[in-house]
Design a protein around this motif. Structure first.
Motif, PDB file in Angstrom:
ATOM      1  N   LEU A   1       0.993  -1.215  -0.126  1.00 57.43           N
ATOM      2  CA  LEU A   1      -0.033  -0.099   0.075  1.00 57.43           C
ATOM      3  C   LEU A   1       0.745   1.313  -0.026  1.00 57.43           C
ATOM      4  O   LEU A   1       1.972   1.333   0.766  1.00 57.43           O
ATOM      5  CB  LEU A   1      -1.054  -0.135   1.333  1.00 57.43           C
ATOM      6  CG  LEU A   1      -1.897  -1.181   1.519  1.00 57.43           C
ATOM      7  CD1 LEU A   1      -2.479  -1.114   2.736  1.00 57.43           C
ATOM      8  CD2 LEU A   1      -2.909  -1.397   0.286  1.00 57.43           C
ATOM      9  N   GLU A   2       0.400   2.270  -0.705  1.00 58.17           N
ATOM     10  CA  GLU A   2       0.846   3.549  -0.571  1.00 58.17           C
ATOM     11  C   GLU A   2       0.553   4.267   0.719  1.00 58.17           C
ATOM     12  O   GLU A   2      -0.543   3.667   1.457  1.00 58.17           O
ATOM     13  CB  GLU A   2       0.586   4.293  -1.720  1.00 58.17           C
ATOM     14  CG  GLU A   2       1.192   4.018  -3.137  1.00 58.17           C
ATOM     15  CD  GLU A   2       0.697   4.594  -4.213  1.00 58.17           C
ATOM     16  OE1 GLU A   2      -0.084   5.675  -3.919  1.00 58.17           O
ATOM     17  OE2 GLU A   2       1.184   4.577  -5.248  1.00 58.17           O
ATOM     18  N   GLN A   3       0.996   5.520   1.090  1.00 56.24           N
ATOM     19  CA  GLN A   3       0.576   5.847   2.290  1.00 56.24           C
ATOM     20  C   GLN A   3      -0.846   6.320   2.489  1.00 56.24           C
ATOM     21  O   GLN A   3      -1.246   6.152   3.559  1.00 56.24           O
ATOM     22  CB  GLN A   3       1.791   7.196   2.425  1.00 56.24           C
ATOM     23  CG  GLN A   3       1.460   7.789   4.026  1.00 56.24           C
ATOM     24  CD  GLN A   3       2.587   8.550   4.282  1.00 56.24           C
ATOM     25  OE1 GLN A   3       3.404   9.026   3.473  1.00 56.24           O
ATOM     26  NE2 GLN A   3       2.652   9.216   5.544  1.00 56.24           N
ATOM     27  N   ARG A   4      -1.338   6.759   1.500  1.00 51.69           N
ATOM     28  CA  ARG A   4      -2.766   7.427   1.294  1.00 51.69           C
ATOM     29  C   ARG A   4      -3.519   6.377   0.693  1.00 51.69           C
ATOM     30  O   ARG A   4      -4.656   6.736   0.036  1.00 51.69           O
ATOM     31  CB  ARG A   4      -2.591   8.713   0.680  1.00 51.69           C
ATOM     32  CG  ARG A   4      -1.767   9.861   1.503  1.00 51.69           C
ATOM     33  CD  ARG A   4      -2.228  11.103   0.699  1.00 51.69           C
ATOM     34  NE  ARG A   4      -1.253  12.151   1.468  1.00 51.69           N
ATOM     35  CZ  ARG A   4      -1.303  13.549   1.146  1.00 51.69           C
ATOM     36  NH1 ARG A   4      -1.805  13.655   0.031  1.00 51.69           N
ATOM     37  NH2 ARG A   4      -0.435  14.173   1.893  1.00 51.69           N
ATOM     38  N   ALA A   5      -3.200   5.169   0.789  1.00 60.22           N
ATOM     39  CA  ALA A   5      -4.308   4.103   0.029  1.00 60.22           C
ATOM     40  C   ALA A   5      -5.551   4.072   0.821  1.00 60.22           C
ATOM     41  O   ALA A   5      -5.658   4.371   1.909  1.00 60.22           O
ATOM     42  CB  ALA A   5      -3.596   2.749   0.324  1.00 60.22           C
ATOM     43  N   ASP A   6      -6.710   4.054  -0.107  1.00 60.64           N
ATOM     44  CA  ASP A   6      -8.159   3.864   0.360  1.00 60.64           C
ATOM     45  C   ASP A   6      -8.308   2.533   0.659  1.00 60.64           C
ATOM     46  O   ASP A   6      -8.694   1.617   0.086  1.00 60.64           O
ATOM     47  CB  ASP A   6      -8.905   4.226  -0.727  1.00 60.64           C
ATOM     48  CG  ASP A   6     -10.267   4.659  -0.230  1.00 60.64           C
ATOM     49  OD1 ASP A   6     -10.865   4.083   0.780  1.00 60.64           O
ATOM     50  OD2 ASP A   6     -11.190   5.276  -1.109  1.00 60.64           O
ATOM     51  N   ILE A   7      -8.006   2.109   2.082  1.00 60.27           N
ATOM     52  CA  ILE A   7      -8.180   0.825   2.770  1.00 60.27           C
ATOM     53  C   ILE A   7      -9.701   0.351   2.616  1.00 60.27           C
ATOM     54  O   ILE A   7      -9.886  -0.739   1.965  1.00 60.27           O
ATOM     55  CB  ILE A   7      -7.724   0.723   4.004  1.00 60.27           C
ATOM     56  CG1 ILE A   7      -6.101   0.733   4.088  1.00 60.27           C
ATOM     57  CG2 ILE A   7      -8.207  -0.620   4.804  1.00 60.27           C
ATOM     58  CD1 ILE A   7      -5.406   0.831   5.189  1.00 60.27           C
ATOM     59  N   PRO A   8     -10.714   1.047   2.970  1.00 58.76           N
ATOM     60  CA  PRO A   8     -11.797   0.677   2.888  1.00 58.76           C
ATOM     61  C   PRO A   8     -12.462   0.360   1.203  1.00 58.76           C
ATOM     62  O   PRO A   8     -13.151  -0.909   0.993  1.00 58.76           O
ATOM     63  CB  PRO A   8     -13.163   1.733   3.214  1.00 58.76           C
ATOM     64  CG  PRO A   8     -12.072   2.565   4.217  1.00 58.76           C
ATOM     65  CD  PRO A   8     -10.691   2.358   3.745  1.00 58.76           C
ATOM     66  N   GLU A   9     -11.983   1.174   0.372  1.00 56.21           N
ATOM     67  CA  GLU A   9     -12.262   0.629  -0.952  1.00 56.21           C
ATOM     68  C   GLU A   9     -11.700  -0.290  -1.322  1.00 56.21           C
ATOM     69  O   GLU A   9     -12.057  -1.232  -2.292  1.00 56.21           O
ATOM     70  CB  GLU A   9     -12.013   2.100  -1.897  1.00 56.21           C
ATOM     71  CG  GLU A   9     -12.260   1.957  -3.045  1.00 56.21           C
ATOM     72  CD  GLU A   9     -13.582   1.664  -3.726  1.00 56.21           C
ATOM     73  OE1 GLU A   9     -13.898   1.312  -4.866  1.00 56.21           O
ATOM     74  OE2 GLU A   9     -14.431   2.050  -2.773  1.00 56.21           O
ATOM     75  N   ILE A  10     -10.354  -0.767  -1.103  1.00 56.40           N
ATOM     76  CA  ILE A  10      -9.614  -1.728  -1.409  1.00 56.40           C
ATOM     77  C   ILE A  10     -10.273  -3.094  -1.117  1.00 56.40           C
ATOM     78  O   ILE A  10     -10.436  -4.043  -1.822  1.00 56.40           O
ATOM     79  CB  ILE A  10      -8.165  -1.838  -0.846  1.00 56.40           C
ATOM     80  CG1 ILE A  10      -7.362  -0.709  -1.889  1.00 56.40           C
ATOM     81  CG2 ILE A  10      -7.383  -3.066  -1.185  1.00 56.40           C
ATOM     82  CD1 ILE A  10      -5.842  -0.235  -1.250  1.00 56.40           C
ATOM     83  N   LYS A  11     -10.723  -2.898   0.366  1.00 61.71           N
ATOM     84  CA  LYS A  11     -11.527  -4.121   0.943  1.00 61.71           C
ATOM     85  C   LYS A  11     -12.980  -4.691  -0.001  1.00 61.71           C
ATOM     86  O   LYS A  11     -12.806  -5.617  -0.297  1.00 61.71           O
ATOM     87  CB  LYS A  11     -11.863  -3.778   2.254  1.00 61.71           C
ATOM     88  CG  LYS A  11     -10.837  -3.977   3.371  1.00 61.71           C
ATOM     89  CD  LYS A  11     -11.454  -3.684   4.701  1.00 61.71           C
ATOM     90  CE  LYS A  11     -10.517  -3.825   5.742  1.00 61.71           C
ATOM     91  NZ  LYS A  11     -11.022  -3.549   7.267  1.00 61.71           N
ATOM     92  N   GLU A  12     -13.386  -3.456  -0.362  1.00 61.03           N
ATOM     93  CA  GLU A  12     -14.579  -3.762  -1.210  1.00 61.03           C
ATOM     94  C   GLU A  12     -14.431  -4.273  -2.518  1.00 61.03           C
ATOM     95  O   GLU A  12     -15.016  -5.330  -2.998  1.00 61.03           O
ATOM     96  CB  GLU A  12     -15.388  -2.420  -1.275  1.00 61.03           C
ATOM     97  CG  GLU A  12     -16.782  -2.465  -1.804  1.00 61.03           C
ATOM     98  CD  GLU A  12     -17.730  -3.354  -1.015  1.00 61.03           C
ATOM     99  OE1 GLU A  12     -18.561  -3.970  -1.645  1.00 61.03           O
ATOM    100  OE2 GLU A  12     -17.586  -3.331   0.096  1.00 61.03           O
ATOM    101  N   ARG A  13     -13.440  -3.735  -3.252  1.00 64.73           N
ATOM    102  CA  ARG A  13     -12.976  -4.307  -4.546  1.00 64.73           C
ATOM    103  C   ARG A  13     -12.513  -5.623  -4.420  1.00 64.73           C
ATOM    104  O   ARG A  13     -12.696  -6.491  -5.229  1.00 64.73           O
ATOM    105  CB  ARG A  13     -12.003  -3.248  -5.206  1.00 64.73           C
ATOM    106  CG  ARG A  13     -12.337  -1.947  -5.525  1.00 64.73           C
ATOM    107  CD  ARG A  13     -11.781  -1.254  -6.335  1.00 64.73           C
ATOM    108  NE  ARG A  13     -12.118   0.041  -6.677  1.00 64.73           N
ATOM    109  CZ  ARG A  13     -11.550   1.084  -7.284  1.00 64.73           C
ATOM    110  NH1 ARG A  13     -10.539   0.693  -8.119  1.00 64.73           N
ATOM    111  NH2 ARG A  13     -11.964   2.240  -7.403  1.00 64.73           N
ATOM    112  N   LEU A  14     -11.721  -6.192  -3.374  1.00 58.53           N
ATOM    113  CA  LEU A  14     -11.138  -7.420  -3.357  1.00 58.53           C
ATOM    114  C   LEU A  14     -12.180  -8.426  -3.072  1.00 58.53           C
ATOM    115  O   LEU A  14     -12.029  -9.397  -3.511  1.00 58.53           O
ATOM    116  CB  LEU A  14     -10.099  -7.514  -2.098  1.00 58.53           C
ATOM    117  CG  LEU A  14      -8.757  -6.857  -2.609  1.00 58.53           C
ATOM    118  CD1 LEU A  14      -7.907  -7.000  -1.095  1.00 58.53           C
ATOM    119  CD2 LEU A  14      -8.021  -7.442  -3.551  1.00 58.53           C
TER     120      LEU A  14
END
Length: 385
Positions: free
Chosen positions: A53-66
Protein backbone atom coordinates in the motif's frame (compact mmCIF):
# COMPACT_ATOMS: atom_id res chain seq x y z
CA UNK A 1 6.87 -2.93 9.95
CA UNK A 2 4.52 -2.61 6.96
CA UNK A 3 0.74 -2.67 6.58
CA UNK A 4 -0.45 -4.66 3.56
CA UNK A 5 -3.20 -6.96 2.34
CA UNK A 6 -2.48 -10.68 2.40
CA UNK A 7 -4.60 -12.59 -0.13
CA UNK A 8 -5.27 -16.32 -0.03
CA UNK A 9 -6.75 -18.67 -2.60
CA UNK A 10 -8.20 -22.17 -2.39
CA UNK A 11 -8.89 -23.87 -5.73
CA UNK A 12 -5.99 -22.10 -7.43
CA UNK A 13 -3.62 -23.76 -4.98
CA UNK A 14 -4.65 -27.22 -6.24
CA UNK A 15 -3.60 -26.67 -9.83
CA UNK A 16 -0.26 -28.52 -9.82
CA UNK A 17 2.03 -27.68 -12.72
CA UNK A 18 -0.42 -25.04 -14.01
CA UNK A 19 -0.59 -23.23 -10.68
CA UNK A 20 1.74 -20.40 -11.72
CA UNK A 21 -0.52 -19.57 -14.67
CA UNK A 22 -3.54 -19.25 -12.38
CA UNK A 23 -1.61 -17.24 -9.78
CA UNK A 24 -0.30 -14.80 -12.38
CA UNK A 25 -3.78 -14.25 -13.78
CA UNK A 26 -5.17 -13.69 -10.28
CA UNK A 27 -2.41 -11.17 -9.50
CA UNK A 28 -3.11 -9.34 -12.76
CA UNK A 29 -6.86 -9.25 -12.04
CA UNK A 30 -6.16 -7.81 -8.59
CA UNK A 31 -4.19 -5.02 -10.26
CA UNK A 32 -7.09 -4.33 -12.62
CA UNK A 33 -9.54 -4.27 -9.75
CA UNK A 34 -7.49 -1.94 -7.54
CA UNK A 35 -6.71 0.77 -10.08
CA UNK A 36 -7.02 4.20 -8.49
CA UNK A 37 -7.14 2.96 -4.88
CA UNK A 38 -3.57 3.80 -3.89
CA UNK A 39 -2.03 0.34 -3.90
CA UNK A 40 1.72 0.33 -4.57
CA UNK A 41 2.50 -3.20 -5.77
CA UNK A 42 1.02 -6.68 -6.11
CA UNK A 43 3.55 -9.33 -5.12
CA UNK A 44 3.09 -13.05 -5.78
CA UNK A 45 4.60 -15.38 -3.18
CA UNK A 46 4.56 -19.19 -3.14
CA UNK A 47 1.41 -19.45 -0.98
CA UNK A 48 -0.27 -16.05 -1.11
CA UNK A 49 -0.43 -12.72 -2.90
CA UNK A 50 0.51 -9.48 -1.15
CA UNK A 51 -0.89 -6.05 -1.96
CA UNK A 52 1.53 -3.38 -0.80
CA UNK A 53 0.00 0.00 0.00
CA UNK A 54 0.94 3.58 -0.59
CA UNK A 55 0.76 5.91 2.40
CA UNK A 56 -2.62 7.33 1.37
CA UNK A 57 -4.21 4.11 0.15
CA UNK A 58 -8.02 3.92 0.38
CA UNK A 59 -8.23 0.85 2.61
CA UNK A 60 -12.07 0.59 2.79
CA UNK A 61 -12.30 0.81 -1.01
CA UNK A 62 -9.57 -1.81 -1.45
CA UNK A 63 -11.47 -4.17 0.86
CA UNK A 64 -14.68 -3.69 -1.11
CA UNK A 65 -12.98 -4.33 -4.45
CA UNK A 66 -11.09 -7.40 -3.27
CA UNK A 67 -14.42 -8.89 -2.18
CA UNK A 68 -15.42 -8.92 -5.87
CA UNK A 69 -12.28 -10.53 -7.31
CA UNK A 70 -12.94 -14.08 -8.52
CA UNK A 71 -10.38 -16.56 -7.22
CA UNK A 72 -9.83 -15.03 -3.77
CA UNK A 73 -10.87 -17.35 -0.92
CA UNK A 74 -10.19 -14.85 1.86
CA UNK A 75 -7.93 -11.93 2.64
CA UNK A 76 -6.85 -9.81 5.56
CA UNK A 77 -5.24 -6.47 6.32
CA UNK A 78 -1.95 -7.57 7.87
CA UNK A 79 1.05 -6.09 9.55
CA UNK A 80 4.34 -7.55 8.29
CA UNK A 81 7.35 -7.43 10.57
CA UNK A 82 10.62 -9.22 11.31
CA UNK A 83 10.31 -12.83 12.42
CA UNK A 84 11.63 -12.39 15.94
CA UNK A 85 9.46 -12.46 19.03
CA UNK A 86 10.19 -8.88 20.14
CA UNK A 87 9.17 -7.47 16.76
CA UNK A 88 6.10 -9.70 16.64
CA UNK A 89 4.91 -8.52 20.08
CA UNK A 90 5.38 -4.87 19.18
CA UNK A 91 3.67 -5.25 15.80
CA UNK A 92 0.74 -7.16 17.32
CA UNK A 93 0.18 -4.44 19.90
CA UNK A 94 0.24 -1.70 17.27
CA UNK A 95 -2.08 -3.68 15.03
CA UNK A 96 -4.78 -4.06 17.69
CA UNK A 97 -4.35 -0.71 19.42
CA UNK A 98 -7.37 0.85 17.71
CA UNK A 99 -9.62 -2.14 18.38
CA UNK A 100 -12.04 -2.05 21.29
CA UNK A 101 -12.17 -5.43 22.99
CA UNK A 102 -12.62 -6.85 26.46
CA UNK A 103 -11.25 -10.29 25.58
CA UNK A 104 -8.79 -11.70 23.07
CA UNK A 105 -6.83 -14.74 22.00
CA UNK A 106 -3.79 -15.32 19.82
CA UNK A 107 -3.49 -18.08 17.21
CA UNK A 108 -0.10 -18.81 15.63
CA UNK A 109 0.91 -20.80 12.59
CA UNK A 110 4.65 -21.38 12.26
CA UNK A 111 5.64 -22.15 8.67
CA UNK A 112 9.31 -21.64 9.61
CA UNK A 113 10.07 -24.64 11.84
CA UNK A 114 13.50 -23.20 12.69
CA UNK A 115 11.86 -20.42 14.68
CA UNK A 116 13.01 -20.91 18.30
CA UNK A 117 9.49 -20.93 19.80
CA UNK A 118 6.69 -23.34 18.97
CA UNK A 119 3.31 -22.04 17.80
CA UNK A 120 1.68 -22.47 21.26
CA UNK A 121 4.67 -20.74 22.88
CA UNK A 122 4.39 -17.76 20.52
CA UNK A 123 0.64 -17.51 21.17
CA UNK A 124 1.21 -17.63 24.94
CA UNK A 125 3.97 -15.04 24.97
CA UNK A 126 2.30 -12.59 22.58
CA UNK A 127 -1.08 -13.11 24.25
CA UNK A 128 0.36 -12.42 27.69
CA UNK A 129 2.02 -9.27 26.40
CA UNK A 130 -1.17 -7.98 24.77
CA UNK A 131 -3.24 -8.68 27.88
CA UNK A 132 -0.73 -6.85 30.05
CA UNK A 133 -0.58 -3.81 27.74
CA UNK A 134 -4.30 -3.52 26.93
CA UNK A 135 -6.00 -4.76 30.07
CA UNK A 136 -8.08 -7.25 28.08
CA UNK A 137 -8.64 -10.77 29.41
CA UNK A 138 -7.84 -14.06 27.71
CA UNK A 139 -10.72 -16.01 26.20
CA UNK A 140 -9.90 -19.11 24.16
CA UNK A 141 -13.50 -19.91 23.20
CA UNK A 142 -15.44 -16.73 22.39
CA UNK A 143 -13.07 -13.75 22.29
CA UNK A 144 -14.01 -10.28 21.13
CA UNK A 145 -10.80 -10.22 19.08
CA UNK A 146 -8.57 -12.92 17.59
CA UNK A 147 -5.01 -12.02 16.65
CA UNK A 148 -3.60 -14.36 14.00
CA UNK A 149 0.16 -14.68 13.59
CA UNK A 150 1.90 -16.45 10.73
CA UNK A 151 5.66 -16.89 10.92
CA UNK A 152 7.51 -17.54 7.64
CA UNK A 153 11.22 -17.82 6.87
CA UNK A 154 11.49 -14.14 5.98
CA UNK A 155 8.80 -12.35 7.97
CA UNK A 156 5.88 -12.56 10.38
CA UNK A 157 2.34 -11.48 9.57
CA UNK A 158 -0.20 -10.25 12.11
CA UNK A 159 -3.92 -9.80 11.37
CA UNK A 160 -7.21 -9.55 13.24
CA UNK A 161 -9.86 -9.86 10.52
CA UNK A 162 -10.33 -12.55 7.87
CA UNK A 163 -12.55 -11.24 5.09
CA UNK A 164 -14.37 -13.79 2.93
CA UNK A 165 -13.82 -13.61 -0.82
CA UNK A 166 -15.96 -14.99 -3.65
CA UNK A 167 -13.72 -17.97 -4.36
CA UNK A 168 -13.83 -19.65 -7.75
CA UNK A 169 -11.17 -19.12 -10.40
CA UNK A 170 -9.51 -15.97 -11.78
CA UNK A 171 -11.38 -14.47 -14.72
CA UNK A 172 -9.76 -15.40 -18.01
CA UNK A 173 -8.25 -18.79 -17.12
CA UNK A 174 -11.19 -20.74 -18.57
CA UNK A 175 -11.48 -19.08 -21.97
CA UNK A 176 -14.20 -16.80 -23.31
CA UNK A 177 -17.97 -17.23 -23.51
CA UNK A 178 -20.75 -15.21 -25.14
CA UNK A 179 -23.63 -14.65 -22.73
CA UNK A 180 -27.13 -14.11 -24.13
CA UNK A 181 -28.08 -11.39 -21.66
CA UNK A 182 -31.68 -10.28 -21.18
CA UNK A 183 -33.04 -7.69 -18.79
CA UNK A 184 -34.49 -10.42 -16.58
CA UNK A 185 -33.33 -12.16 -13.42
CA UNK A 186 -31.83 -15.38 -14.77
CA UNK A 187 -29.24 -14.56 -17.42
CA UNK A 188 -27.17 -12.16 -15.25
CA UNK A 189 -26.87 -14.91 -12.62
CA UNK A 190 -25.83 -17.40 -15.31
CA UNK A 191 -23.20 -14.92 -16.49
CA UNK A 192 -21.90 -14.40 -12.95
CA UNK A 193 -21.58 -18.14 -12.37
CA UNK A 194 -19.53 -18.57 -15.54
CA UNK A 195 -17.33 -15.60 -14.59
CA UNK A 196 -16.78 -17.24 -11.20
CA UNK A 197 -15.54 -20.37 -12.99
CA UNK A 198 -12.85 -18.30 -14.69
CA UNK A 199 -14.58 -17.53 -18.01
CA UNK A 200 -14.27 -14.08 -19.56
CA UNK A 201 -17.80 -13.03 -20.50
CA UNK A 202 -18.82 -11.12 -23.60
CA UNK A 203 -22.49 -10.12 -23.72
CA UNK A 204 -25.13 -10.04 -26.45
CA UNK A 205 -28.63 -8.58 -26.08
CA UNK A 206 -31.57 -8.76 -28.50
CA UNK A 207 -34.09 -5.92 -28.39
CA UNK A 208 -37.31 -5.07 -30.24
CA UNK A 209 -37.41 -1.29 -30.13
CA UNK A 210 -39.57 0.55 -31.29
CA UNK A 211 -42.17 -2.21 -30.65
CA UNK A 212 -40.93 -2.35 -27.07
CA UNK A 213 -39.64 0.54 -24.99
CA UNK A 214 -35.97 1.26 -24.34
CA UNK A 215 -36.11 0.07 -20.72
CA UNK A 216 -34.63 -3.34 -21.56
CA UNK A 217 -31.66 -1.69 -23.28
CA UNK A 218 -31.02 0.58 -20.32
CA UNK A 219 -31.35 -2.31 -17.88
CA UNK A 220 -28.98 -4.57 -19.78
CA UNK A 221 -26.31 -1.88 -19.90
CA UNK A 222 -26.69 -1.36 -16.15
CA UNK A 223 -26.53 -5.11 -15.50
CA UNK A 224 -23.41 -5.40 -17.67
CA UNK A 225 -21.83 -2.63 -15.60
CA UNK A 226 -22.55 -4.56 -12.38
CA UNK A 227 -21.04 -7.73 -13.84
CA UNK A 228 -18.02 -5.76 -15.10
CA UNK A 229 -16.92 -5.25 -11.49
CA UNK A 230 -15.75 -8.88 -11.55
CA UNK A 231 -15.53 -9.35 -15.33
CA UNK A 232 -13.53 -6.12 -15.81
CA UNK A 233 -13.64 -4.29 -19.13
CA UNK A 234 -16.59 -5.91 -20.92
CA UNK A 235 -18.10 -5.83 -24.39
CA UNK A 236 -21.84 -5.75 -25.03
CA UNK A 237 -23.32 -6.39 -28.48
CA UNK A 238 -26.83 -5.06 -29.13
CA UNK A 239 -28.91 -6.72 -31.85
CA UNK A 240 -32.11 -5.14 -33.24
CA UNK A 241 -34.59 -8.01 -33.46
CA UNK A 242 -37.99 -6.45 -34.22
CA UNK A 243 -37.93 -6.82 -38.00
CA UNK A 244 -36.82 -10.44 -37.79
CA UNK A 245 -39.61 -11.16 -35.29
CA UNK A 246 -42.18 -9.62 -37.61
CA UNK A 247 -40.97 -11.88 -40.39
CA UNK A 248 -41.39 -14.94 -38.17
CA UNK A 249 -44.87 -13.80 -37.07
CA UNK A 250 -46.10 -13.33 -40.63
CA UNK A 251 -44.63 -16.52 -42.12
CA UNK A 252 -44.63 -19.26 -39.45
CA UNK A 253 -47.21 -21.12 -37.31
CA UNK A 254 -48.00 -19.32 -34.04
CA UNK A 255 -47.22 -22.16 -31.56
CA UNK A 256 -43.60 -22.31 -32.73
CA UNK A 257 -42.79 -18.61 -32.66
CA UNK A 258 -40.89 -18.44 -29.37
CA UNK A 259 -38.76 -21.43 -30.34
CA UNK A 260 -38.06 -19.91 -33.73
CA UNK A 261 -37.04 -16.64 -32.04
CA UNK A 262 -34.63 -18.61 -29.86
CA UNK A 263 -33.19 -20.53 -32.81
CA UNK A 264 -32.58 -17.32 -34.74
CA UNK A 265 -30.99 -15.69 -31.69
CA UNK A 266 -28.74 -18.73 -31.35
CA UNK A 267 -27.65 -18.53 -34.99
CA UNK A 268 -26.85 -14.82 -34.67
CA UNK A 269 -25.09 -15.28 -31.33
CA UNK A 270 -23.02 -18.12 -32.75
CA UNK A 271 -21.78 -15.85 -35.52
CA UNK A 272 -20.87 -13.15 -32.97
CA UNK A 273 -19.11 -15.78 -30.86
CA UNK A 274 -16.95 -16.57 -33.86
CA UNK A 275 -16.11 -12.87 -34.22
CA UNK A 276 -14.92 -12.57 -30.60
CA UNK A 277 -13.31 -16.04 -30.27
CA UNK A 278 -15.85 -17.23 -27.71
CA UNK A 279 -15.91 -21.00 -27.32
CA UNK A 280 -19.48 -21.38 -26.06
CA UNK A 281 -22.82 -19.62 -25.68
CA UNK A 282 -24.33 -19.12 -22.22
CA UNK A 283 -28.03 -18.74 -21.44
CA UNK A 284 -30.09 -18.31 -18.27
CA UNK A 285 -32.41 -21.20 -19.08
CA UNK A 286 -33.69 -23.36 -16.20
CA UNK A 287 -35.35 -26.69 -16.89
CA UNK A 288 -39.15 -26.42 -17.28
CA UNK A 289 -39.28 -22.84 -15.98
CA UNK A 290 -41.22 -21.71 -19.06
CA UNK A 291 -42.67 -23.45 -22.11
CA UNK A 292 -39.56 -22.96 -24.25
CA UNK A 293 -37.36 -24.59 -21.60
CA UNK A 294 -38.67 -28.17 -21.63
CA UNK A 295 -36.07 -30.81 -22.44
CA UNK A 296 -37.59 -31.35 -25.87
CA UNK A 297 -37.59 -27.66 -26.71
CA UNK A 298 -34.08 -27.08 -25.41
CA UNK A 299 -32.93 -29.89 -27.67
CA UNK A 300 -34.61 -28.41 -30.73
CA UNK A 301 -33.03 -25.01 -30.02
CA UNK A 302 -29.49 -26.28 -29.63
CA UNK A 303 -29.80 -28.66 -32.59
CA UNK A 304 -28.92 -25.82 -34.94
CA UNK A 305 -25.86 -24.73 -32.90
CA UNK A 306 -22.34 -25.78 -33.81
CA UNK A 307 -20.72 -24.69 -30.53
CA UNK A 308 -21.74 -25.69 -26.98
CA UNK A 309 -24.63 -23.93 -25.23
CA UNK A 310 -23.93 -23.78 -21.50
CA UNK A 311 -26.82 -23.44 -19.04
CA UNK A 312 -25.40 -22.87 -15.53
CA UNK A 313 -28.90 -22.56 -14.00
CA UNK A 314 -30.44 -25.63 -15.60
CA UNK A 315 -31.14 -27.43 -12.30
CA UNK A 316 -31.97 -24.43 -10.10
CA UNK A 317 -35.41 -23.20 -9.14
CA UNK A 318 -36.53 -19.58 -9.24
CA UNK A 319 -36.08 -18.99 -5.51
CA UNK A 320 -32.44 -20.11 -5.70
CA UNK A 321 -31.80 -17.89 -8.71
CA UNK A 322 -33.41 -14.88 -7.02
CA UNK A 323 -31.25 -15.36 -3.92
CA UNK A 324 -28.11 -15.30 -6.06
CA UNK A 325 -29.33 -12.28 -8.03
CA UNK A 326 -29.83 -10.40 -4.77
CA UNK A 327 -26.37 -11.39 -3.57
CA UNK A 328 -24.58 -10.23 -6.72
CA UNK A 329 -26.56 -7.00 -6.95
CA UNK A 330 -28.52 -7.48 -10.18
CA UNK A 331 -31.95 -8.32 -8.73
CA UNK A 332 -33.24 -4.76 -8.22
CA UNK A 333 -32.28 -3.79 -11.77
CA UNK A 334 -33.69 -6.99 -13.28
CA UNK A 335 -37.08 -6.56 -11.59
CA UNK A 336 -37.70 -3.06 -12.89
CA UNK A 337 -40.57 -3.21 -15.44
CA UNK A 338 -39.54 -3.70 -19.05
CA UNK A 339 -40.76 -5.32 -22.24
CA UNK A 340 -38.68 -8.30 -23.29
CA UNK A 341 -38.28 -9.08 -27.00
CA UNK A 342 -39.21 -12.74 -26.44
CA UNK A 343 -42.51 -11.68 -24.84
CA UNK A 344 -43.43 -9.76 -27.98
CA UNK A 345 -45.93 -11.55 -30.23
CA UNK A 346 -46.07 -14.55 -27.89
CA UNK A 347 -48.85 -17.02 -28.83
CA UNK A 348 -51.55 -18.00 -26.33
CA UNK A 349 -50.58 -21.68 -26.55
CA UNK A 350 -46.85 -22.08 -27.28
CA UNK A 351 -45.53 -25.51 -28.20
CA UNK A 352 -43.96 -27.37 -25.28
CA UNK A 353 -42.76 -30.45 -27.16
CA UNK A 354 -41.90 -29.31 -30.67
CA UNK A 355 -40.02 -31.81 -32.77
CA UNK A 356 -37.00 -31.04 -34.94
CA UNK A 357 -39.02 -31.90 -38.03
CA UNK A 358 -41.81 -29.49 -37.07
CA UNK A 359 -39.38 -26.61 -36.50
CA UNK A 360 -37.43 -27.33 -39.66
CA UNK A 361 -40.70 -27.28 -41.60
CA UNK A 362 -41.79 -24.07 -39.89
CA UNK A 363 -38.52 -22.41 -40.89
CA UNK A 364 -38.57 -23.69 -44.46
CA UNK A 365 -40.09 -20.47 -45.77
CA UNK A 366 -37.50 -18.24 -44.11
CA UNK A 367 -34.37 -16.97 -45.80
CA UNK A 368 -32.34 -17.73 -42.69
CA UNK A 369 -28.94 -16.62 -43.99
CA UNK A 370 -30.26 -13.24 -45.15
CA UNK A 371 -32.06 -12.65 -41.86
CA UNK A 372 -28.90 -13.44 -39.89
CA UNK A 373 -26.76 -11.21 -42.13
CA UNK A 374 -29.23 -8.33 -41.79
CA UNK A 375 -29.08 -8.60 -38.02
CA UNK A 376 -25.29 -8.70 -38.04
CA UNK A 377 -25.12 -5.67 -40.32
CA UNK A 378 -27.04 -3.68 -37.70
CA UNK A 379 -25.02 -4.93 -34.76
CA UNK A 380 -24.00 -2.27 -32.23
CA UNK A 381 -20.99 -2.67 -29.96
CA UNK A 382 -20.60 -1.03 -26.55
CA UNK A 383 -17.70 -1.20 -24.11
CA UNK A 384 -18.79 -1.42 -20.48
CA UNK A 385 -16.51 -0.75 -17.50
Amino acid sequence: MEELFSIHYAEVGLKGKNRAFFEKRLANNIKLSLQGTGYAEVERLHDRILVHLEQRADIPEIKERLRQVMGIAHFELSCRTENNIAAIKEAALRHIQDASCESLKVETRRADKTFPLTSPEVSAEVGGYLIKETGARADMHNPDLTCWIKITHNAAYISTEKIQGIGGLPVGVSGKVLVMLSGGIDSPVAAWQMIKRGAKAVFIHFYSYPYTDKASLEKVIEIAQILAVSNYRSTLYLVPFADLQQTIVTTTPAPFRVLLYRRMMTRIAERVAGMVDAEALVTGESLAQVASQTLTNLRTIEAIAEIPILRPLIGEDKAEIITKAQRIGTFDVSTRPHQDCCSLFVPKHPATRASLTELDDAESGLDIETLVEDALNNLEKQVVE
